[in-house]
Design a protein around this motif. Structure first.
Motif, short mmCIF file in Angstrom:
data_model
loop_
_atom_site.label_atom_id
_atom_site.label_comp_id
_atom_site.label_asym_id
_atom_site.label_seq_id
_atom_site.Cartn_x
_atom_site.Cartn_y
_atom_site.Cartn_z
N PHE A 98 -0.87 -4.85 -10.35
CA PHE A 98 -1.90 -3.87 -10.64
C PHE A 98 -2.00 -2.92 -9.46
CE2 PHE A 98 -3.33 -6.87 -13.88
CZ PHE A 98 -3.70 -6.01 -14.90
N GLU A 99 -2.26 -1.66 -9.78
CA GLU A 99 -2.34 -0.65 -8.74
C GLU A 99 -3.78 -0.15 -8.68
OE1 GLU A 99 0.96 2.00 -8.93
OE2 GLU A 99 -0.11 3.62 -7.96
N ILE A 100 -4.44 -0.40 -7.56
CA ILE A 100 -5.83 0.05 -7.39
C ILE A 100 -5.77 1.41 -6.74
CG2 ILE A 100 -8.11 -0.58 -6.52
CD1 ILE A 100 -6.89 -3.41 -6.10
N ASP A 110 4.93 5.46 -19.69
CA ASP A 110 3.55 5.79 -20.04
C ASP A 110 2.59 5.54 -18.88
OD1 ASP A 110 2.81 2.81 -22.01
OD2 ASP A 110 3.72 3.09 -20.07
N ARG A 111 3.00 5.92 -17.71
CA ARG A 111 2.12 5.81 -16.55
C ARG A 111 0.94 6.75 -16.68
NH1 ARG A 111 4.37 4.32 -10.96
NH2 ARG A 111 5.34 2.37 -11.61
N ASN A 112 -0.19 6.24 -16.30
CA ASN A 112 -1.38 7.08 -16.38
C ASN A 112 -1.93 7.26 -14.98
OD1 ASN A 112 -3.98 8.06 -16.63
ND2 ASN A 112 -4.34 7.02 -18.57
N TRP A 127 0.84 -1.20 0.00
CA TRP A 127 0.00 0.00 0.00
C TRP A 127 0.87 1.25 0.00
CZ3 TRP A 127 1.77 1.87 4.55
CH2 TRP A 127 2.05 0.96 5.57
N GLU A 128 0.29 2.35 -0.43
CA GLU A 128 0.98 3.64 -0.36
C GLU A 128 0.04 4.57 0.40
OE1 GLU A 128 2.24 4.86 -4.42
OE2 GLU A 128 1.63 2.82 -4.94
N GLN A 129 0.47 5.04 1.55
CA GLN A 129 -0.41 5.80 2.43
C GLN A 129 -0.16 7.31 2.31
OE1 GLN A 129 -2.77 4.50 5.03
NE2 GLN A 129 -3.38 6.65 4.80
N LYS A 132 -4.98 5.82 -1.00
CA LYS A 132 -4.10 4.76 -0.51
C LYS A 132 -4.04 3.72 -1.62
CE LYS A 132 -5.44 2.79 3.33
NZ LYS A 132 -5.48 3.06 4.76
N HIS A 133 -3.11 3.94 -2.55
CA HIS A 133 -3.01 2.99 -3.66
C HIS A 133 -2.74 1.60 -3.10
CE1 HIS A 133 -1.63 6.45 -6.52
NE2 HIS A 133 -2.84 6.61 -6.02
N ASN A 134 -3.47 0.64 -3.62
CA ASN A 134 -3.23 -0.76 -3.23
C ASN A 134 -2.57 -1.48 -4.40
OD1 ASN A 134 -5.81 -1.96 -0.92
ND2 ASN A 134 -4.62 -0.08 -0.90
N ASN A 135 -1.29 -1.78 -4.28
CA ASN A 135 -0.59 -2.54 -5.31
C ASN A 135 -0.81 -4.01 -5.01
OD1 ASN A 135 1.31 -0.44 -6.83
ND2 ASN A 135 1.19 0.12 -4.67
N TRP A 136 -1.37 -4.70 -5.99
CA TRP A 136 -1.80 -6.08 -5.75
C TRP A 136 -1.21 -7.03 -6.78
CZ3 TRP A 136 -4.62 -9.37 -8.91
CH2 TRP A 136 -5.23 -10.47 -8.30
MG MG Z 1 2.33 3.94 -6.97
#
Ligand code: MG
Ligand code: ADP
Length: 730
Positions: A475-477, A461-463, A221-223, A348-352
């Motif tokens: 995947f990043e939610i 090419d990040r969006n 996660w990214e808080q 809070k991006h959730n990288n899964w």
């Molecule tokens: Mg990120």
């Protein structure tokens, strides 16, 4: 004049002159204290007899129940370890549907019948407890005669010690259930979803490698969070009661210059961060990165990814720690999704992803071309899962606070779409357009995949506007809100992916039975998914209005508010997903839905009441007083017989202030009436809808009038700390 605002400002001034925050404790290298407060593998090995240690490890790995006999031995080891560290109390630590964590401390100390003092902690106390949890939300799962909830040890997440000053408590991660075992928390569904995903993923992995016998979901996660000085925080009743500013005119300078993003970290904030990271490391939370975010006063931290249930516990623990440590540094941490209007909110991006016992990240395109069909399989199944269950995923991030973010042109929209980047889009398009599901086709696909550059490094090419983005090996939610318990969205991710993999395996088996070779069968099914799920792929600007139109044309859901979004949980499709996978029973999902509606209602009810009080007790008296000053001035000017042009400005101000005062008064009354009507409705979903449609608009419009008054009224009179003061004074 209001004392609180100006007292707060002078407190800060003194702080910045001398009083510095406590220097972070020097602890030597991180390795020397990392995990020192965790009952981890190393400790278990030291404190447990070898045979018990081995069986326990095996049991944990296989997700089995720990027998009572073992529980006694583990409890005794835990007690010895904890007491060696000065621990006096223990608690079952759990995650009720309030969204935060709960604990009830018991002492090891007890008296024997003969009055002797002993320290006791046995397998029973470890395995199960019965906190009087009748006040936690249960959504009708508990009837009044059986209101108790039970906590039960989750051996898959390690116990840890929380230190607060001199006090030390052993915390045992647990699930929280009713007497008959229905979940009252976030953890039990998460654990069930993890097992479900694992069971579904193993046979698919074995299509490629028979030695795979364990699959875990991984989460990094990214808080994001804001820090506000404590004195200023305390002078804002709205921040204290609701976690966000209900009023406040935009500061002329906000985030336009982007001068805060990745800028140098202010000294006081730096001291807080180091302190927090030290505490995290002691607890085995592997935090690694820290930086300034876009909003003034906004920051972010991120750990290395871990197995999903441990990562969820760590995030919950972190939110708790942050609050406590911020106070040590005279800060308050704001975890609300939208503390300030006009400035970016917090997510809070959730990288899964998923990992196997063989050390493979299933969403990482391997370097060996032959292995890439496995990557393509898991990659496409994820997209297909999101395509099928987008609405359920959207529901899992819905909250009153997150409604301010989703779709607000700073966070991903409330429309779920998947971004995969140019390279992979092209691969999928090529497969769809020109490759047959034959042995030659499989070879062509592997050639295509072998040519793709290292995606992990290829971040060009990040969006940022996509709610669900592939970022090279995960995947990043991005729709998850900053205060949300990650367990909600992770449960949905695991469940829908599990369900999708079950269906995938069936389809592949059907084709192989008909005589197709395995790889061609896999390719045939994947090709079908590429076509079917194309609607959900979107590479453009998710913030744009044209996307909203396009998404509607494509038939994608757009649920900007929580009461609508939550319905997906109890829709036919939602129930089918949860019940068939065994993650929730029908009764449980209905109860969870009910609780989420209740949470929404309560949040808006508190906001609406707080706003009413703030306006009547703080804003109107000040505006009226200033109006009187102006009116007196006009009268005095008239008395010396000046003509009207001499007091035209004053007159104009009085008129404007008057109008806003009257409008505010009327709208507060209307809001109160709307609230009463909403409260009188019998069913929570109806009340939630009424709050959304009838009460919330007043919260917005009253704010507008108040913010106009803030602009008109003498700064020396204004009672609430202003935006510029909260954001820029450090
Ligand atoms: Mg990120
Ligand atoms: P970003 O540019 O988004 O910051 P990073 O590579 O730093 O990208 O990763 C961000 C987050 O993704 C971190 O929390 C990291 O632990 C997590 N992450 C990396 N790999 C995985 C994975 N395989 N599964 C889950 N999370 C992962």
């Amino acid at each position: 004049m209001s004392f609180s605002r100006f007292n707060a400002l002078s407190t800060i001034e003194e702080r910045s002159r001398g009083e510095t925050s406590p220097a972070p404790t020097k602890n030597g290298s991180i390795a020397s204290f990392y995990g020192c407060n965790v009952f981890n593998d190393e400790v278990m090995r030291e404190y447990l007899p070898k045979d018990i240690y081995n069986s326990l490890r095996k049991g944990i790995r296989a997700g089995q129940k720990i027998s009572r006999e073992y529980a006694d031995v583990v409890a005794s080891a835990m007690k010895r370890w904890a007491m060696d560290r000065g621990v006096t109390h223990y608690t079952h630590w759990f995650q009720p549907l309030t969204g935060r964590t709960a604990e009830k401390h018991d002492s090891f100390f007890t008296l024997t019948p003969s009055g002797e003092v002993i320290e006791e902690f046995n397998g029973d106390s470890l395995a199960q407890q019965e906190p009087d949890g009748s006040s936690f939300p249960g959504g009708g799962l508990r009837s009044t005669f059986e209101a108790r909830g039970y906590t039960a040890w989750d051996p898959s997440s390690p116990a840890f010690i929380i230190e607060i000053g001199e006090g030390k408590t052993l915390c045992i991660p647990t699930i929280f259930v009713t007497y008959s075992g229905e979940s009252l928390d976030y953890k039990l569904p998460l654990l069930k979803s993890q097992s479900f995903l694992e069971e579904a993923a193993i046979p698919v992995c074995q299509l490629f490698d028979p030695s795979v016998d364990k699959v875990t979901a991984t989460l990094g996660w990214e808080q994001e969070y804001f820090l506000v000085d404590e004195a200023l925080f305390n002078a804002r009743p709205d921040l204290i009661l609701t976690g966000r500013t209900l009023l406040g005119k935009n500061s002329p300078k906000g985030q336009q210059l982007d001068d805060h993003y990745f800028g140098s970290i202010p000294d006081r904030v730096y001291a807080f961060m180091i302190d927090m990271e030290t505490e995290c490391h002691k607890l085995g939370i592997p935090v690694r990165t820290r930086h300034n975010e876009v909003g003034p006063g906004q920051y972010e931290l991120a750990p290395m990814f871990e197995e999903v249930n441990v990562a969820v516990d760590h995030n919950q623990l972190l939110m708790d720690l942050m609050d406590r440590i911020a106070r040590r540094h005279a800060f308050r941490v704001l975890l609300h999704e939208k503390p300030f209007a006009g400035v970016n909110g917090s997510g809070k991006h959730n990288n899964w992803s998923m990992a196997t016992n063989t050390g493979v990240n299933l969403l990482s395109p391997g370097k060996t071309p032959g292995k890439n069909l496995r990557f393509l399989t898991f990659f496409m199944n994820t997209i297909q899962a999101v395509y099928r269950y987008a609405d359920v995923l959207r529901a899992s991030v819905a909250s009153a606070a997150n409604d301010h973010r989703l779709g607000a042109n700073e966070a991903p929209p409330a429309i779920v779409s998947v971004f995969i980047g140019d390279t992979l889009s092209k691969v999928l398009d090529d497969i769809e357009a020109g490759i047959d599901a034959t042995a030659q086709g499989v070879k062509d696909v592997l050639d295509l995949l072998a040519k793709i550059p290292n995606l992990e490094l290829d971040n060009t090419d990040r969006n940022r506007t996509s709610p669900f983005a592939f970022t090279g090996n995960k995947f990043e939610i991005r729709m998850v809100g900053s205060s949300t318990n990650c367990a909600g969205p992770m449960t949905v991710m695991n469940t829908m992916m599990g369900r999708q993999l079950v269906d995938f395996k069936k389809e592949v088996d059907k084709l192989t039975k008909k005589g197709k070779d395995k790889d061609s069968a896999i390719l045939a099914v994947i090709k079908g998914y590429i076509t079917e799920s194309k609607r959900i792929r979107f590479e453009g600007d998710g913030y744009s209005d044209s996307w909203k139109k396009e998404a509607a044309k494509r038939g994608l859901g757009n649920m900007p508010n929580t009461p609508d979004a939550l319905k997906a949980y109890i829709s036919k499709q939602g129930k089918d997903l949860f019940v068939k996978s065994g993650v929730f029973s029908e009764k449980e999902i209905e109860a969870h839905y009910e609780v989420m509606c209740e949470n929404y209602i309560l949040k808006l009810q508190i906001e609406s009441r707080t706003l009413g009080e703030l306006v009547i007790n703080h804003i109107l008296p000040v505006a009226i007083r200033y109006q009187t000053t102006l009116a007196d001035n006009i009268q005095q000017l008239m008395a010396i017989d000046l003509n009207k042009s001499a007091y035209a400005t004053q007159l104009d101000l009085v008129k404007k202030i008057s109008k806003n005062i009257n409008d505010i008064q009327k709208e507060v009354e209307k809001m109160t009436t709307a609230r009463k009507k909403a409260n009188a409705l019998e069913h929570a979903p109806d009340t939630a809808k009424a709050y959304c449609e009838k009460v919330r608009p007043f919260i917005e419009s009253i704010r507008l009038h108040c913010d106009r008054l803030e602009y008109l009224v003498d700064d020396q009179e204004w009672p609430l700390v202003k935006y510029r003061e909260m954001m820029f004074i450090r």
